[in-house]
Design a protein around this motif. Structure first.
Motif, PDB file in Angstrom:
ATOM      1  N   ASP A 149      53.590  51.007  43.397  1.00  0.00           N
ATOM      2  CA  ASP A 149      53.541  50.246  44.648  1.00  0.00           C
ATOM      3  C   ASP A 149      54.670  50.659  45.589  1.00  0.00           C
ATOM      4  OD1 ASP A 149      51.328  48.658  43.850  1.00  0.00           O
ATOM      5  OD2 ASP A 149      52.663  47.352  42.696  1.00  0.00           O
ATOM      6  N   ILE A 150      55.848  50.859  45.020  1.00  0.00           N
ATOM      7  CA  ILE A 150      56.997  51.264  45.840  1.00  0.00           C
ATOM      8  C   ILE A 150      56.737  52.620  46.477  1.00  0.00           C
ATOM      9  CG2 ILE A 150      59.443  51.883  45.815  1.00  0.00           C
ATOM     10  CD1 ILE A 150      58.857  48.869  45.569  1.00  0.00           C
ATOM     11  N   HIS A 151      56.175  53.542  45.724  1.00  0.00           N
ATOM     12  CA  HIS A 151      55.870  54.868  46.262  1.00  0.00           C
ATOM     13  C   HIS A 151      54.823  54.784  47.368  1.00  0.00           C
ATOM     14  CE1 HIS A 151      57.383  57.143  42.432  1.00  0.00           C
ATOM     15  NE2 HIS A 151      58.350  56.542  43.110  1.00  0.00           N
ATOM     16  N   ILE A 152      53.841  53.903  47.216  1.00  0.00           N
ATOM     17  CA  ILE A 152      52.830  53.699  48.265  1.00  0.00           C
ATOM     18  C   ILE A 152      53.501  53.187  49.534  1.00  0.00           C
ATOM     19  CG2 ILE A 152      50.866  52.290  48.980  1.00  0.00           C
ATOM     20  CD1 ILE A 152      49.855  52.436  46.115  1.00  0.00           C
ATOM     21  N   LEU A 153      54.383  52.211  49.382  1.00  0.00           N
ATOM     22  CA  LEU A 153      55.083  51.641  50.536  1.00  0.00           C
ATOM     23  C   LEU A 153      55.907  52.709  51.265  1.00  0.00           C
ATOM     24  CD1 LEU A 153      56.257  48.204  49.083  1.00  0.00           C
ATOM     25  CD2 LEU A 153      54.674  48.538  50.997  1.00  0.00           C
ATOM     26  N   ILE A 154      56.596  53.528  50.505  1.00  0.00           N
ATOM     27  CA  ILE A 154      57.424  54.577  51.118  1.00  0.00           C
ATOM     28  C   ILE A 154      56.546  55.596  51.850  1.00  0.00           C
ATOM     29  CG2 ILE A 154      58.963  56.522  50.607  1.00  0.00           C
ATOM     30  CD1 ILE A 154      60.149  54.767  48.350  1.00  0.00           C
ATOM     31  N   THR A 155      55.398  55.914  51.269  1.00  0.00           N
ATOM     32  CA  THR A 155      54.476  56.853  51.919  1.00  0.00           C
ATOM     33  C   THR A 155      53.920  56.261  53.208  1.00  0.00           C
ATOM     34  OG1 THR A 155      53.841  57.774  49.763  1.00  0.00           O
ATOM     35  CG2 THR A 155      52.369  58.226  51.627  1.00  0.00           C
ATOM     36  N   ILE A 156      53.540  54.994  53.165  1.00  0.00           N
ATOM     37  CA  ILE A 156      53.051  54.318  54.377  1.00  0.00           C
ATOM     38  C   ILE A 156      54.133  54.342  55.456  1.00  0.00           C
ATOM     39  CG2 ILE A 156      52.320  52.107  55.362  1.00  0.00           C
ATOM     40  CD1 ILE A 156      51.158  51.437  52.569  1.00  0.00           C
ATOM     41  N   LYS A 160      59.396  41.843  54.383  1.00  0.00           N
ATOM     42  CA  LYS A 160      58.412  41.149  53.550  1.00  0.00           C
ATOM     43  C   LYS A 160      57.124  40.885  54.324  1.00  0.00           C
ATOM     44  CE  LYS A 160      61.358  37.883  52.562  1.00  0.00           C
ATOM     45  NZ  LYS A 160      61.918  36.618  52.017  1.00  0.00           N
ATOM     46  N   ASP A 161      57.258  40.529  55.587  1.00  0.00           N
ATOM     47  CA  ASP A 161      56.065  40.284  56.411  1.00  0.00           C
ATOM     48  C   ASP A 161      55.221  41.545  56.539  1.00  0.00           C
ATOM     49  OD1 ASP A 161      56.687  37.642  56.797  1.00  0.00           O
ATOM     50  OD2 ASP A 161      57.621  37.941  58.763  1.00  0.00           O
ATOM     51  N   MET A 162      55.884  42.683  56.689  1.00  0.00           N
ATOM     52  CA  MET A 162      55.145  43.938  56.820  1.00  0.00           C
ATOM     53  C   MET A 162      54.487  44.320  55.503  1.00  0.00           C
ATOM     54  SD  MET A 162      54.168  46.083  59.026  1.00  0.00           S
ATOM     55  CE  MET A 162      55.287  45.777  60.408  1.00  0.00           C
ATOM     56  N   ILE A 163      55.162  44.060  54.395  1.00  0.00           N
ATOM     57  CA  ILE A 163      54.555  44.336  53.082  1.00  0.00           C
ATOM     58  C   ILE A 163      53.300  43.488  52.907  1.00  0.00           C
ATOM     59  CG2 ILE A 163      54.870  44.093  50.593  1.00  0.00           C
ATOM     60  CD1 ILE A 163      57.825  44.833  51.004  1.00  0.00           C
ATOM     61  N   ARG A 164      53.375  42.218  53.303  1.00  0.00           N
ATOM     62  CA  ARG A 164      52.191  41.349  53.218  1.00  0.00           C
ATOM     63  C   ARG A 164      51.082  41.852  54.143  1.00  0.00           C
ATOM     64  NH1 ARG A 164      56.372  37.222  53.689  1.00  0.00           N
ATOM     65  NH2 ARG A 164      56.835  36.355  51.622  1.00  0.00           N
ATOM     66  N   PHE A 165      51.481  42.359  55.315  1.00  0.00           N
ATOM     67  CA  PHE A 165      50.510  42.901  56.262  1.00  0.00           C
ATOM     68  C   PHE A 165      49.786  44.101  55.646  1.00  0.00           C
ATOM     69  CE2 PHE A 165      49.640  46.050  59.628  1.00  0.00           C
ATOM     70  CZ  PHE A 165      48.719  45.338  60.392  1.00  0.00           C
ATOM     71  N   TYR A 166      50.536  44.992  54.985  1.00  0.00           N
ATOM     72  CA  TYR A 166      49.921  46.154  54.343  1.00  0.00           C
ATOM     73  C   TYR A 166      48.949  45.706  53.248  1.00  0.00           C
ATOM     74  CZ  TYR A 166      53.513  49.077  56.570  1.00  0.00           C
ATOM     75  OH  TYR A 166      54.308  49.725  57.470  1.00  0.00           O
ATOM     76  N   GLU A 167      49.342  44.682  52.521  1.00  0.00           N
ATOM     77  CA  GLU A 167      48.465  44.162  51.477  1.00  0.00           C
ATOM     78  C   GLU A 167      47.173  43.586  52.080  1.00  0.00           C
ATOM     79  OE1 GLU A 167      48.403  40.790  47.929  1.00  0.00           O
ATOM     80  OE2 GLU A 167      50.284  41.284  48.941  1.00  0.00           O
ATOM     81  N   LYS A 168      47.322  42.863  53.190  1.00  0.00           N
ATOM     82  CA  LYS A 168      46.161  42.274  53.862  1.00  0.00           C
ATOM     83  C   LYS A 168      45.212  43.359  54.358  1.00  0.00           C
ATOM     84  CE  LYS A 168      44.976  39.083  57.633  1.00  0.00           C
ATOM     85  NZ  LYS A 168      45.519  38.244  58.732  1.00  0.00           N
ATOM     86  N   LYS A 169      45.770  44.503  54.788  1.00  0.00           N
ATOM     87  CA  LYS A 169      44.966  45.605  55.301  1.00  0.00           C
ATOM     88  C   LYS A 169      44.332  46.438  54.185  1.00  0.00           C
ATOM     89  CE  LYS A 169      45.412  45.139  59.775  1.00  0.00           C
ATOM     90  NZ  LYS A 169      44.229  44.915  60.637  1.00  0.00           N
ATOM     91  N   GLY A 170      44.675  46.112  52.947  1.00  0.00           N
ATOM     92  CA  GLY A 170      44.076  46.825  51.834  1.00  0.00           C
ATOM     93  C   GLY A 170      44.826  48.060  51.395  1.00  0.00           C
ATOM     94  N   LEU A 171      46.018  48.264  51.938  1.00  0.00           N
ATOM     95  CA  LEU A 171      46.814  49.429  51.579  1.00  0.00           C
ATOM     96  C   LEU A 171      47.571  49.240  50.270  1.00  0.00           C
ATOM     97  CD1 LEU A 171      48.179  50.217  55.127  1.00  0.00           C
ATOM     98  CD2 LEU A 171      46.955  51.859  53.711  1.00  0.00           C
ATOM     99  N   LEU A 172      47.701  48.020  49.861  1.00  0.00           N
ATOM    100  CA  LEU A 172      48.525  47.702  48.705  1.00  0.00           C
ATOM    101  C   LEU A 172      47.843  46.594  47.902  1.00  0.00           C
ATOM    102  CD1 LEU A 172      51.396  48.768  47.866  1.00  0.00           C
ATOM    103  CD2 LEU A 172      52.310  46.663  48.838  1.00  0.00           C
ATOM    104  N   LYS A 173      47.844  46.740  46.570  1.00  0.00           N
ATOM    105  CA  LYS A 173      47.235  45.728  45.709  1.00  0.00           C
ATOM    106  C   LYS A 173      48.160  45.460  44.520  1.00  0.00           C
ATOM    107  CE  LYS A 173      42.484  46.932  46.932  1.00  0.00           C
ATOM    108  NZ  LYS A 173      41.168  47.410  46.439  1.00  0.00           N
TER     109      LYS A 173
END
Length: 243
Positions: free
Chosen positions: A43-50, A14-27
């Motif tokens: 969003d799930i597909h974006i996370l898996i790609t990251i 969860k912390d890493m997901i929030r980090f990705y959101e903070k970096k603008g990778l996820l909205k």
């Protein structure tokens, strides 16, 4: 789905997901009733790609640049550069496995009271330590070599090097190719302060003759085990080429 479900679905904390959101990778969208994040399939597909790009060793900052504008050219250039790094990592992982497997076999033989081992080595590569940048060779067998033309000398030159089963095209260090050969190696405890004497080598060669083999070529000596309760003793292999 909420962040707990997204984390479970992707294996990303969860912390890493929030980090990705903070970096603008996820909205992710927000629930209008409680303002909690809601993650859809996209969003799930974006996370898996990251996660995939990150697993290849590509920095998050570069992943962001690639995904922000859908820059396929940057993606291919980055992956092309990363392929060399991944090839080198795969090479050393294979080298570690081969060396660990062989060392385990030798020690298992010795543990069971078997003092010599017969087998065949594939083609190997000898990197003289005088010409080798050791920090670049992260795993290999350090050996002392007695070359065939020195086997009858009372004193033989100090000739140490590193043995690798495979040769990396990225490792630009001078080396000698050693063709595949059959070997016999004796497993012995020795005084680490003393050099193996020529007489001892000749005695082992006589034993090899009694076993029905003839020696040729170079001899390799390498350490395989130390017992720290006795700092003067080490377990070594003395390896001969035979036919």
């Amino acid at each position: 789905m909420n962040i707990n479900q997204a984390s479970k679905e992707t294996g990303i904390s969860k912390d890493m997901i929030r980090f990705y959101e903070k970096k603008g990778l996820l909205k992710p969208k927000r629930d209008n009733t409680n303002n909690y994040r809601q993650y859809d399939t996209h969003d799930i597909h974006i996370l898996i790609t990251i996660k995939f790009y990150s697993s290849l060793g590509i920095p998050i900052s570069t992943v962001y640049k690639i995904m922000k504008d859908g820059d396929i050219t940057l993606a291919t250039n980055t992956l092309s550069n990363q392929l060399d790094i991944l090839e080198e990592e795969a090479f050393w992982a294979r080298a570690k496995y081969i060396l660990a497997k062989d060392t385990n076999h030798i020690l298992d033989q010795y543990k069971n009271g078997i003092e010599y081992d017969i087998g065949t080595h594939p083609k190997q590569y000898f990197y003289p330590t005088a010409n080798t940048i050791l920090r670049k060779v992260v795993t290999s067998r350090l050996v002392f070599r007695i070359q065939s033309h020195h086997k009858n000398n009372a004193n033989y030159p100090q000739d140490t090097g590193l043995l690798l089963i495979e040769q990396s095209r990225l490792l630009q260090i001078p080396n000698e190719e050693i063709p595949a050969y059959q070997y016999i190696r004796f497993i012995q405890e020795v005084d680490t302060r003393k050099q193996i004497q020529i007489d001892e080598i000749h005695q082992l060669e006589e034993r090899i003759k009694q076993l029905g083999y003839t020696t040729y070529g170079d001899i390799y000596i390498y350490s395989i085990f130390h017992n720290l309760s006795n700092t003067n003793i080490e377990t070594i292999c003395i390896e001969f080429m035979i036919h």
